[in-house]
Design a protein around this motif. Structure first.
Motif, PDB file in Angstrom:
ATOM      1  N   LEU A 110       0.958  -1.092  -0.003  1.00 27.52           N
ATOM      2  CA  LEU A 110       0.094  -0.156  -0.150  1.00 27.52           C
ATOM      3  C   LEU A 110       0.732   1.286   0.061  1.00 27.52           C
ATOM      4  N   ILE A 111       0.569   2.236  -1.065  1.00 21.50           N
ATOM      5  CA  ILE A 111       1.330   3.454  -0.991  1.00 21.50           C
ATOM      6  C   ILE A 111       0.420   4.564  -0.708  1.00 21.50           C
ATOM      7  N   VAL A 112       0.593   5.399   0.188  1.00 21.11           N
ATOM      8  CA  VAL A 112      -0.226   6.372   0.558  1.00 21.11           C
ATOM      9  C   VAL A 112       0.528   7.661   0.064  1.00 21.11           C
ATOM     10  N   VAL A 113      -0.159   8.603  -0.353  1.00 23.33           N
ATOM     11  CA  VAL A 113       0.658   9.985  -0.968  1.00 23.33           C
ATOM     12  C   VAL A 113      -0.191  11.032  -0.347  1.00 23.33           C
ATOM     13  N   PRO A 114       0.346  11.903   0.564  1.00 25.12           N
ATOM     14  CA  PRO A 114      -0.342  13.054   1.271  1.00 25.12           C
ATOM     15  C   PRO A 114      -0.111  13.922   0.202  1.00 25.12           C
ATOM     16  N   GLY A 115      -0.553  15.281   0.533  1.00 20.76           N
ATOM     17  CA  GLY A 115      -0.550  16.514  -0.043  1.00 20.76           C
ATOM     18  C   GLY A 115       0.246  17.487   0.613  1.00 20.76           C
ATOM     19  N   GLY A 116       0.080  18.923   0.068  1.00 18.34           N
ATOM     20  CA  GLY A 116       0.690  19.933   0.765  1.00 18.34           C
ATOM     21  C   GLY A 116       1.283  21.013  -0.142  1.00 18.34           C
ATOM     22  N   GLY A 117       1.072  22.173   0.212  1.00 17.80           N
ATOM     23  CA  GLY A 117       1.561  23.072  -0.618  1.00 17.80           C
ATOM     24  C   GLY A 117       0.720  23.631  -1.935  1.00 17.80           C
ATOM     25  N   TYR A 118      -0.593  23.075  -2.009  1.00 14.65           N
ATOM     26  CA  TYR A 118      -1.358  23.513  -2.959  1.00 14.65           C
ATOM     27  C   TYR A 118      -1.404  24.963  -3.531  1.00 14.65           C
ATOM     28  N   LEU A 147      -0.892  -4.387  -5.537  1.00 13.79           N
ATOM     29  CA  LEU A 147      -0.636  -3.041  -4.802  1.00 13.79           C
ATOM     30  C   LEU A 147      -1.795  -1.998  -4.961  1.00 13.79           C
ATOM     31  N   THR A 148      -2.159  -1.293  -3.875  1.00 13.32           N
ATOM     32  CA  THR A 148      -3.034  -0.512  -3.777  1.00 13.32           C
ATOM     33  C   THR A 148      -2.296   0.878  -3.464  1.00 13.32           C
ATOM     34  N   ILE A 149      -2.499   1.956  -4.301  1.00 16.54           N
ATOM     35  CA  ILE A 149      -1.995   3.394  -4.328  1.00 16.54           C
ATOM     36  C   ILE A 149      -3.194   4.186  -3.879  1.00 16.54           C
ATOM     37  N   SER A 150      -2.683   4.978  -3.036  1.00 16.82           N
ATOM     38  CA  SER A 150      -3.995   5.873  -2.256  1.00 16.82           C
ATOM     39  C   SER A 150      -3.464   7.294  -1.966  1.00 16.82           C
TER      40      SER A 150
END
Length: 243
Positions: A110-118, A147-150
């Motif tokens: 599992l991959i987790v992609v956060p955000g920031g700086g938009y 694989l799950t990408i989130s």
């Protein structure tokens, strides 16, 4: 008394008191429990971080998955990763994370992609990562069976730059939904959108919901209930699931 030991004991007692009716077991929860029983090792979770990442975006899911390890027979391995050389990552409000691992999609579930700086086009964050191109290219090359990408919050913008949300149900922070739609995402007004191997969540605090939903999906309802009790937090909002 060590905090984690205390929480483990109190959450276990709380879960027993709550009983099975608090979080009704579903077919997906049953499948998750069976999948965990078949898993020979821990659920492997990589949270991708970069300069300008929002603190809560990456820390909330890290806490949820770390807590889930106490409620899983096979455990959970959660770590921060980067596409750059391992080392310090400075978050949006100045918190520094010491990252020891590089993103390795073949070695995770599992991959987790956060955000920031938009909102900072000229500062560190998602736009700088898109401009550099390294992270979007790594995400574009990551998909594989199993694989799950989130993502959560504006991490979906990075998935969009990688071409992963085009034609797929998805969601993001309310301020970026129009951008996501303009670039081919099928935006749903839900807290979490589960399209199988692509799972996205709404704004900054939705990292809790994303983590709890994926814990329930991958490890079962008992694990999710245990984490909710431990954190004294109940997931809110709607989870949209593909038929």
């Amino acid at each position: 008394m060590e905090r984690r030991d205390f929480l483990r004991r109190t959450s276990a007692a709380g879960a027993a008191t709550l009983g099975a009716g608090t979080l009704t077991a579903t077919a997906s929860g049953t499948r998750a429990a069976a999948a965990e029983a078949r898993r020979t090792g821990p659920l492997r979770v990589d949270i991708v971080v970069f300069d300008g990442v929002e603190e809560l975006d990456c820390i909330a899911p890290y806490e949820v998955f770390s807590a889930a390890a106490m409620h899983s027979a096979n455990g959970v391995r959660v770590r921060y990763v980067t596409t750059e050389r391992p080392g310090p990552i400075r978050c949006a409000y100045g918190t520094v994370l010491q990252v020891k691992h590089r993103l390795a999609p073949q070695e995770t579930d599992l991959i987790v992609v956060p955000g920031g700086g938009y909102t900072r086009r000229d500062g560190p964050g998602v736009w700088a990562e898109i401009g550099d191109g390294t992270l979007p290219r790594a995400l574009a090359a990551a998909p594989r069976e199993g694989l799950t990408i989130s993502s959560l919050c504006t991490g979906a913008v990075l998935l969009s730059a990688a071409g992963l949300t085009r034609g797929r149900p998805c969601t993001t922070h309310h301020g970026a939904k129009s951008y996501l739609a303009e670039h081919g995402g099928l935006v749903k007004n839900a807290r979490v959108v589960d399209d199988g191997d692509l799972v996205t969540a709404g704004g900054i605090t939705s990292g809790l919901e994303l983590g709890l939903w994926l814990v329930r999906r991958e490890l079962g309802s008992d694990a999710a209930t245990g984490v909710e009790t431990m954190l004294e937090y109940e997931a809110r909002g709607t989870v949209w699931q593909a038929p």
